[in-house]
Every structure is written in structure tokens, then in C-alpha cells.
Design a protein around this motif. Sequence first.
Motif, PDB file in Angstrom:
ATOM      1  N   ALA A   1       0.831  -1.207   0.000  1.00  0.00           N
ATOM      2  CA  ALA A   1       0.000   0.000   0.000  1.00  0.00           C
ATOM      3  C   ALA A   1       0.862   1.253   0.000  1.00  0.00           C
ATOM      4  O   ALA A   1       0.572   2.231  -0.714  1.00  0.00           O
ATOM      5  N   LEU A   2       1.933   1.246   0.804  1.00  0.00           N
ATOM      6  CA  LEU A   2       2.825   2.407   0.882  1.00  0.00           C
ATOM      7  C   LEU A   2       3.477   2.684  -0.470  1.00  0.00           C
ATOM      8  O   LEU A   2       3.534   3.838  -0.914  1.00  0.00           O
ATOM      9  N   ARG A   3       3.952   1.638  -1.124  1.00  0.00           N
ATOM     10  CA  ARG A   3       4.591   1.818  -2.434  1.00  0.00           C
ATOM     11  C   ARG A   3       3.585   2.328  -3.459  1.00  0.00           C
ATOM     12  O   ARG A   3       3.915   3.180  -4.293  1.00  0.00           O
ATOM     13  N   HIS A   4       2.363   1.829  -3.404  1.00  0.00           N
ATOM     14  CA  HIS A   4       1.337   2.284  -4.350  1.00  0.00           C
ATOM     15  C   HIS A   4       1.038   3.764  -4.132  1.00  0.00           C
ATOM     16  O   HIS A   4       0.808   4.514  -5.096  1.00  0.00           O
ATOM     17  N   ALA A   5       1.058   4.197  -2.880  1.00  0.00           N
ATOM     18  CA  ALA A   5       0.770   5.601  -2.571  1.00  0.00           C
ATOM     19  C   ALA A   5       1.941   6.506  -2.923  1.00  0.00           C
ATOM     20  O   ALA A   5       1.749   7.670  -3.292  1.00  0.00           O
ATOM     21  N   TYR A   6       3.177   5.971  -2.809  1.00  0.00           N
ATOM     22  CA  TYR A   6       4.384   6.764  -3.079  1.00  0.00           C
ATOM     23  C   TYR A   6       5.288   5.999  -4.055  1.00  0.00           C
ATOM     24  O   TYR A   6       6.354   5.508  -3.682  1.00  0.00           O
ATOM     25  N   PRO A   7       4.855   5.896  -5.305  1.00  0.00           N
ATOM     26  CA  PRO A   7       5.588   5.055  -6.274  1.00  0.00           C
ATOM     27  C   PRO A   7       6.998   5.546  -6.567  1.00  0.00           C
ATOM     28  O   PRO A   7       7.850   4.746  -6.967  1.00  0.00           O
ATOM     29  N   ASN A   8       7.266   6.819  -6.385  1.00  0.00           N
ATOM     30  CA  ASN A   8       8.586   7.368  -6.722  1.00  0.00           C
ATOM     31  C   ASN A   8       9.462   7.642  -5.506  1.00  0.00           C
ATOM     32  O   ASN A   8      10.584   8.135  -5.651  1.00  0.00           O
ATOM     33  N   ALA A   9       8.953   7.320  -4.328  1.00  0.00           N
ATOM     34  CA  ALA A   9       9.728   7.559  -3.111  1.00  0.00           C
ATOM     35  C   ALA A   9      10.809   6.498  -2.950  1.00  0.00           C
ATOM     36  O   ALA A   9      10.682   5.374  -3.434  1.00  0.00           O
ATOM     37  N   SER A  10      11.881   6.862  -2.269  1.00  0.00           N
ATOM     38  CA  SER A  10      12.910   5.899  -1.870  1.00  0.00           C
ATOM     39  C   SER A  10      12.537   5.385  -0.480  1.00  0.00           C
ATOM     40  O   SER A  10      12.414   6.175   0.464  1.00  0.00           O
ATOM     41  N   ILE A  11      12.337   4.068  -0.365  1.00  0.00           N
ATOM     42  CA  ILE A  11      11.899   3.466   0.891  1.00  0.00           C
ATOM     43  C   ILE A  11      13.033   2.619   1.459  1.00  0.00           C
ATOM     44  O   ILE A  11      13.525   1.703   0.794  1.00  0.00           O
ATOM     45  N   THR A  12      13.450   2.940   2.680  1.00  0.00           N
ATOM     46  CA  THR A  12      14.545   2.250   3.356  1.00  0.00           C
ATOM     47  C   THR A  12      13.993   1.475   4.539  1.00  0.00           C
ATOM     48  O   THR A  12      13.165   1.994   5.295  1.00  0.00           O
ATOM     49  N   TYR A  57       9.409  -3.020  -3.169  1.00  0.00           N
ATOM     50  CA  TYR A  57       8.915  -2.187  -2.074  1.00  0.00           C
ATOM     51  C   TYR A  57      10.024  -1.459  -1.326  1.00  0.00           C
ATOM     52  O   TYR A  57       9.765  -0.421  -0.716  1.00  0.00           O
ATOM     53  N   PHE A  58      11.240  -2.006  -1.346  1.00  0.00           N
ATOM     54  CA  PHE A  58      12.352  -1.398  -0.612  1.00  0.00           C
ATOM     55  C   PHE A  58      13.494  -1.051  -1.561  1.00  0.00           C
ATOM     56  O   PHE A  58      13.847  -1.846  -2.434  1.00  0.00           O
ATOM     57  N   ASP A  59      14.052   0.123  -1.359  1.00  0.00           N
ATOM     58  CA  ASP A  59      15.172   0.587  -2.179  1.00  0.00           C
ATOM     59  C   ASP A  59      16.506   0.507  -1.450  1.00  0.00           C
ATOM     60  O   ASP A  59      17.564   0.520  -2.091  1.00  0.00           O
ATOM     61  N   ASP A  60      16.467   0.434  -0.120  1.00  0.00           N
ATOM     62  CA  ASP A  60      17.716   0.469   0.640  1.00  0.00           C
ATOM     63  C   ASP A  60      17.494  -0.194   1.993  1.00  0.00           C
ATOM     64  O   ASP A  60      16.348  -0.438   2.415  1.00  0.00           O
ATOM     65  N   PHE A  61      18.592  -0.463   2.672  1.00  0.00           N
ATOM     66  CA  PHE A  61      18.557  -1.130   3.973  1.00  0.00           C
ATOM     67  C   PHE A  61      19.599  -0.505   4.890  1.00  0.00           C
ATOM     68  O   PHE A  61      20.719  -0.204   4.467  1.00  0.00           O
ATOM     69  N   ILE A  62      19.227  -0.305   6.144  1.00  0.00           N
ATOM     70  CA  ILE A  62      20.165   0.134   7.177  1.00  0.00           C
ATOM     71  C   ILE A  62      20.075  -0.862   8.323  1.00  0.00           C
ATOM     72  O   ILE A  62      18.991  -1.133   8.849  1.00  0.00           O
ATOM     73  N   TRP A  63      21.224  -1.413   8.688  1.00  0.00           N
ATOM     74  CA  TRP A  63      21.264  -2.378   9.779  1.00  0.00           C
ATOM     75  C   TRP A  63      21.029  -1.677  11.112  1.00  0.00           C
ATOM     76  O   TRP A  63      21.705  -0.720  11.457  1.00  0.00           O
ATOM     77  N   PHE A  64      20.050  -2.187  11.840  1.00  0.00           N
ATOM     78  CA  PHE A  64      19.724  -1.675  13.163  1.00  0.00           C
ATOM     79  C   PHE A  64      20.452  -2.523  14.214  1.00  0.00           C
ATOM     80  O   PHE A  64      20.245  -3.740  14.282  1.00  0.00           O
ATOM     81  N   PRO A  65      21.305  -1.921  15.056  1.00  0.00           N
ATOM     82  CA  PRO A  65      22.162  -2.694  15.958  1.00  0.00           C
ATOM     83  C   PRO A  65      21.577  -2.954  17.345  1.00  0.00           C
ATOM     84  O   PRO A  65      22.302  -3.360  18.249  1.00  0.00           O
ATOM     85  N   GLY A  66      20.292  -2.734  17.530  1.00  0.00           N
ATOM     86  CA  GLY A  66      19.686  -3.029  18.820  1.00  0.00           C
ATOM     87  C   GLY A  66      19.406  -1.787  19.648  1.00  0.00           C
ATOM     88  O   GLY A  66      19.974  -0.708  19.422  1.00  0.00           O
ATOM     89  N   PHE A  67      18.491  -1.955  20.613  1.00  0.00           N
ATOM     90  CA  PHE A  67      18.076  -0.846  21.473  1.00  0.00           C
ATOM     91  C   PHE A  67      17.634  -1.448  22.799  1.00  0.00           C
ATOM     92  O   PHE A  67      17.071  -2.551  22.830  1.00  0.00           O
ATOM     93  N   PRO A  68      17.885  -0.760  23.939  1.00  0.00           N
ATOM     94  CA  PRO A  68      17.503  -1.309  25.247  1.00  0.00           C
ATOM     95  C   PRO A  68      16.019  -1.675  25.305  1.00  0.00           C
ATOM     96  O   PRO A  68      15.156  -0.891  24.939  1.00  0.00           O
ATOM     97  N   GLY A  69      15.756  -2.898  25.732  1.00  0.00           N
ATOM     98  CA  GLY A  69      14.385  -3.380  25.853  1.00  0.00           C
ATOM     99  C   GLY A  69      13.929  -4.255  24.710  1.00  0.00           C
ATOM    100  O   GLY A  69      12.936  -4.982  24.849  1.00  0.00           O
ATOM    101  N   LEU A  70      14.638  -4.216  23.578  1.00  0.00           N
ATOM    102  CA  LEU A  70      14.273  -5.078  22.451  1.00  0.00           C
ATOM    103  C   LEU A  70      15.067  -6.377  22.561  1.00  0.00           C
ATOM    104  O   LEU A  70      16.298  -6.353  22.651  1.00  0.00           O
ATOM    105  N   PRO A  71      14.393  -7.535  22.505  1.00  0.00           N
ATOM    106  CA  PRO A  71      15.064  -8.802  22.808  1.00  0.00           C
ATOM    107  C   PRO A  71      15.792  -9.448  21.636  1.00  0.00           C
ATOM    108  O   PRO A  71      16.513 -10.422  21.842  1.00  0.00           O
ATOM    109  N   GLU A  72      15.614  -8.942  20.417  1.00  0.00           N
ATOM    110  CA  GLU A  72      16.108  -9.664  19.250  1.00  0.00           C
ATOM    111  C   GLU A  72      17.628  -9.757  19.166  1.00  0.00           C
ATOM    112  O   GLU A  72      18.162 -10.680  18.563  1.00  0.00           O
TER     113      GLU A  72
END
Length: 332
Positions: A30-41, A58-73
Amino acid sequence: MKLPTDIKKIIVFRALQLGDMLCHIPAMRALRHAYPNASITLAGLPWAKSFTERFNNYFDDFIWFPGFPGLPEQPVDPVLFASFLNKVQNRHFDLALQMQGNGTIVNAMIALFEAHYTAGFFLPDDYAPNLEYFLAYPDHGSEIERHLLLMDYLGIPSQGTQLEFPITAQDQYDYETLQLALAPKQYVCIHPGSRGAWRQWPVEHFAALADYAVECGFKAAITGTREEADIVAAVIGQMREPAINLAGLTNLGAMGILIKNAYALISNCTGVSHMAAAFQTPSIVISMDGEPQRWGPLNKKLHRTINWLESDDFDAVKKQAIDLLSVSQVSL
């Protein structure tokens, strides 16, 4: 509150595992359909870089998320988090979408992204970066529908609830190199593993259903990751009939083809169950987490979700298997 139409750079935060990520693809469509020319990361866990490559529509780029206090992953590394935050801030995103969950842990962090607009979920008694673009978390319905409610709240029309799992030429090559003697629709996938041991149905029950599938004329393909080799071996050890041990042999793409071509899947409520939903492969899904309405497939006729915590009746599950694996439907 409808978002502006001139948004060009979007960052989506969802640092979760495969099944969770597949469930938010309808919202990304849905997001891509609404913003077909946007860069989605996507900002996510390290493995999800390959996820954005698979879903490159649907995705143009990726940024690795290194964790945050309280998130168990994953464990938190303050130095790496500072580097992550600096990278995000320097991108000057127009929109940051918090799609991790209800926001109790991460909403303050999302505000630090310093996007021009910030949107997502919040709990009314907790912090939200703003009240214009944050939806009170809908603690009901499926995970798919919850994220589509957020899109609707932001003025982004739904493009349907169907899940997806794109298959690539590399996936096909990886599958073919396994040289499996499995004709399409002539086998049943049995996937007894799950990321948490507490979400795993007893191996003897998987073994009994695998035996029944073989008795109906199907081959039984017992699947799992390399780390799940012991539980796969335990299932096979409980079986009377022969089975094919595929533990650790299939990467994600080859697993996708295996599920796509299967007559049916029998699994815990985990990532493979959402892959079966994407391919419309019939399934029996055992929910051990008490949230079958949230995580179970939407098509209740094609996919039979069993709430084991509510009714631990193996005979009831066996009846579902009898209905699903009728011997009259397989060419012997």
C-alpha cells in the motif's frame, strides 16, 4: 490524518524475524502504491538485508539496526547504535514509520531519527512523538490488518491483504541443485521447529501426522534449519513410515519453492506458515503462543489454525489432517 503527497524519502523501522516481516508486506504494498517514486529504506535486523533484496519492489535500501535497550532480538552495542542514529539523521528522511509494535519501547528512539514527519503506533498512556500521525495501537485482529489500519489512518488505501514471497532465478537454481525426488503436489512438508522452544508442538504429534501423510500416498519432507536438526531427527525417529530429512539443506529461497510445490504444510505458527499463506499452499498451523487470531493465516478454509493452548486435543488436529490429506486427491 492524511500524510502529504510530496514525500520522497521514507524509513520504515521493523527489526523482527521472517514471519513478522512477511505480515507487514501488505502495508508496504500500500505504501509503495501511494508513493511510487519515493525511496523506501528498511531499518531492521542484519538478516533483513536479503529480505529487502527479495522485496525490491517495495524497498530501495537497507540500514542495519544494531539493537536498542528493551528489544530482545539482539544485544545492544551503544557505539554501533550511535553510528546507526548518525547515519539515519544524515539521510534527512521525509517520513519515519514506526512499525515495530505498540511503541512502548521504540517511540522515543524513532523521534531521534529527526524525520520531517514521524508516524506509527502508540499506547494512549505512553509517549508518542506526535498525535497527528500516531494511531492508538489496535490490539485486535491479525498482524496484517493492524498494519493496514495504520496505512488507512495515514490516508493510504489498502492494496489487499494477500501475502507475498517472490521467487528468484537463484532460488530455483538452489532448489534444483538439491536434486530432491519430490514431484509437485505429491509431498507434504512437515516443519516441527520454531524460534522459541515453547512454541513447538510435541514431536510425536508431528510424527503421527507425517505417518498419516505417507499412508495417504504422499512423501513426507521434514524441514528445518541446521539449528533444528535435532528436532527434525526426533520427529523422524518417532515415525513408522519413511521420511526425507531436509534439516539444514534448504536456504530460504529453496524452502520457498519447496513450500510452493507442496501439497500441504504442517507446522508451528512460524515463518513458514506465512510462506504457505503467500503461496496459497494448504496448511495446518499449530498456534502455541495464544494469539492465533493475530498470527494465523487469514484464509481459514485453506489454512486450519489450531489454538493448542485452548484445546490440546490431538484427535481434533488429526481430523483436520484427514480432511486435508484425503487419499482420493493424490495420484498413487
